[in-house]
Scaffold this motif. Sequence first.
Motif, PDB file in Angstrom:
ATOM      1  N   LEU A   7      -5.375-100.411   3.029  1.00 59.72           N
ATOM      2  CA  LEU A   7      -4.356-101.283   2.447  1.00 59.72           C
ATOM      3  C   LEU A   7      -3.324-101.677   3.507  1.00 59.72           C
ATOM      4  N   ASP A   8      -2.907-100.722   4.315  1.00 67.41           N
ATOM      5  CA  ASP A   8      -1.970-101.030   5.402  1.00 67.41           C
ATOM      6  C   ASP A   8      -2.553-102.065   6.358  1.00 67.41           C
ATOM      7  N   VAL A   9      -3.819-101.910   6.685  1.00 61.25           N
ATOM      8  CA  VAL A   9      -4.476-102.845   7.610  1.00 61.25           C
ATOM      9  C   VAL A   9      -4.490-104.251   7.027  1.00 61.25           C
ATOM     10  N   LYS A  35      -5.661-108.026  -3.308  1.00 62.14           N
ATOM     11  CA  LYS A  35      -6.012-107.381  -4.575  1.00 62.14           C
ATOM     12  C   LYS A  35      -7.478-107.608  -4.931  1.00 62.14           C
ATOM     13  N   ALA A  36      -7.946-108.836  -4.726  1.00 58.04           N
ATOM     14  CA  ALA A  36      -9.334-109.149  -5.053  1.00 58.04           C
ATOM     15  C   ALA A  36     -10.295-108.398  -4.141  1.00 58.04           C
ATOM     16  N   GLN A  37      -9.982-108.345  -2.848  1.00 57.09           N
ATOM     17  CA  GLN A  37     -10.880-107.686  -1.902  1.00 57.09           C
ATOM     18  C   GLN A  37     -10.923-106.175  -2.114  1.00 57.09           C
ATOM     19  N   ILE A  38      -9.811-105.597  -2.472  1.00 54.79           N
ATOM     20  CA  ILE A  38      -9.793-104.157  -2.741  1.00 54.79           C
ATOM     21  C   ILE A  38     -10.622-103.835  -3.980  1.00 54.79           C
ATOM     22  N   THR A  39     -10.556-104.679  -4.993  1.00 52.34           N
ATOM     23  CA  THR A  39     -11.399-104.480  -6.173  1.00 52.34           C
ATOM     24  C   THR A  39     -12.868-104.509  -5.782  1.00 52.34           C
ATOM     25  N   LYS A  92       3.619-102.309  -4.540  1.00 46.78           N
ATOM     26  CA  LYS A  92       4.592-101.351  -4.002  1.00 46.78           C
ATOM     27  C   LYS A  92       4.477-101.246  -2.481  1.00 46.78           C
ATOM     28  N   ARG A  93       3.233-101.225  -1.984  1.00 51.30           N
ATOM     29  CA  ARG A  93       3.020-101.093  -0.544  1.00 51.30           C
ATOM     30  C   ARG A  93       3.484-102.350   0.202  1.00 51.30           C
ATOM     31  N   VAL A  94       3.185-103.509  -0.364  1.00 51.31           N
ATOM     32  CA  VAL A  94       3.640-104.767   0.259  1.00 51.31           C
ATOM     33  C   VAL A  94       5.159-104.765   0.376  1.00 51.31           C
ATOM     34  N   GLU A  95       5.811-104.278  -0.661  1.00 54.41           N
ATOM     35  CA  GLU A  95       7.276-104.237  -0.660  1.00 54.41           C
ATOM     36  C   GLU A  95       7.809-103.276   0.400  1.00 54.41           C
ATOM     37  N   THR A  96       7.201-102.116   0.555  1.00 50.55           N
ATOM     38  CA  THR A  96       7.689-101.154   1.545  1.00 50.55           C
ATOM     39  C   THR A  96       7.517-101.675   2.972  1.00 50.55           C
ATOM     40  N   ILE A 124      -8.683 -96.290   0.932  1.00 50.98           N
ATOM     41  CA  ILE A 124      -8.001 -97.560   0.671  1.00 50.98           C
ATOM     42  C   ILE A 124      -6.504 -97.375   0.476  1.00 50.98           C
ATOM     43  N   PHE A 125      -6.125 -96.417  -0.383  1.00 47.22           N
ATOM     44  CA  PHE A 125      -4.720 -96.278  -0.786  1.00 47.22           C
ATOM     45  C   PHE A 125      -3.994 -95.102  -0.141  1.00 47.22           C
ATOM     46  N   GLY A 126      -4.767 -94.192   0.479  1.00 48.90           N
ATOM     47  CA  GLY A 126      -4.134 -93.011   1.067  1.00 48.90           C
ATOM     48  C   GLY A 126      -3.941 -91.874   0.095  1.00 48.90           C
ATOM     49  N   ASN A 127      -4.328 -92.061  -1.168  1.00 46.67           N
ATOM     50  CA  ASN A 127      -4.191 -91.029  -2.200  1.00 46.67           C
ATOM     51  C   ASN A 127      -5.526 -90.816  -2.894  1.00 46.67           C
TER      52      ASN A 127
END
Length: 525
Positions: A290-292, A311-315, A273-277, A199-202
């Motif tokens: 998350l990127d997708v 945010k809701a779907q990732i949870t 943070k990702r949305v901002e980048t 999901i987050f790459g980390n």
Amino acid sequence: MKNKTILSIILALCFATIITKNWHKIIIKKRSQHPPLPPGRKGWPIFGCIPQMMKNKPIHKWIHNIMQELNTEIACIRLGNINVIPVTSPELACEFLKKQDAFFASRPHCMTCQMTSDGYLTAIISPLGDQWKKMKRIIISELLSPAMHRLLHNKVCLEEADQLVKYVYNQCQSPLKDGLLNVRAVARHYCGSATKKIIFGNRFFGIEMEDGGPGMEDEEHMDALFTTLNHFYAFAIADYVPWLEAFDLDGYKKTLKNSVKSMRKYQDPEIDKRVETWGQGIRKTKEDILDVLINLKDSSNNPLLSVQEIKAQITELMFATIDNPSNAVEWALAEMINQPDVLDKAYKELDKVVGRDRLVDESDMPKLNYVKACIKEAFRMYPVAPFNLPHVSTKDMVVGGYFIPKGSHVILSRSGLGKNPRIWEDHLKYKPERHIVDESKEVSFVDHELKMFSFSTGRRGCPGVALGSTMVTLILARLLQGFKWSAPPNGPSIDLVQSEQYLLMAKPLIAHASPRLEPHIYVGP
């Protein structure tokens, strides 16, 4: 004038009496036209069986005891104004989720699911409607497509499996551990780090420990996740009598609020943070889920999802990918340790299919039928939750000769299906061989006849079957191939006692592990 008023009142009362009597007859006549409700408990006016439910915890055992007393495989228990219909019959389960699936594909409106989905923004929890259709389409076509599975999930799962083997090997080598491992923690650690990387790459939200394990931040996140799962669709009073939500009589609302907050305090900043980048043009390559999600566009080339929806779907994705595989691995390994012949058969299959010169990978999985049978038997006997998520009837229906009113919550009993003595011979014995009917056919974790419940089916079927199957098979196969397992030295066998409240092992599985491969295999190239 006064006499006319009195006469008018008398006539009105007579008219009301006539209407009431006739309406009562209409209701009685209408009800008599229906088949009976399934056998069960009606309870008190307004509250139904909620008082009895609160006295008889754990609630899932209370429900199964009622069904056993009534000698029935379908029941009706009134909670508030809602008919809750538990089912332990595979035939009736197929009727609900396959033959009549179109009328039982919705989800309930209730406090616990509203809190965990930000008001029904997600794919799994949302009732039928446009939001559900949109999110389901995204999950199937974008996040869990075969192409995404090949490009992202397999790579991540294998990388994390490598990390898992190294982590367990390091624990075996540690003089402080003396070869003893907490298998529950290991399995959850793998599922959690793989899911976060997908999901987050980390792998972690916080700092990785020296031994490769999760730090304080990730431990807190994992605890919060399982606390949320334990209180989600878990018969909260306010789910059935909404006006009692303000009183929070069972404490569910407070617990869920705190646990969801603990999860989101680590997830949401990563998303922001990702949305901002992406917005600033700093990030230009899609590398994870998350990127997708951030880059999905509608027909006007505007973002398809709001940040709140993401945010809701990732949870929800976090909920859906960790508990089931980790629970199955823990129970399977515990049973196998107690049955050395089963453990030996799995070792022999791995040595034959993979050998000892490399670690098992995904290309080997179609040939690991016995290992997968061990997992499937754990799914059958030790489901992670007592019931599946509720299916709500969208109209009055008749199923199995019983009347199922509109708005009923149909819940399939995972343990009731998997341990139904009418269906399963030696239903309380762990026998992986029962799932290998034909040696030439690959063992599948999905039972389309619903004689057991591992992954759902129908419109609400789990879209992540491929990912879940990969994760759970890879964990157990790597743990078995890489290590010899036995009970701790101070005990002759593993105590297979189930938790009184939940369906986990009462105590985390502590087992002794020792390497069975050459040292360079664990270190990697």
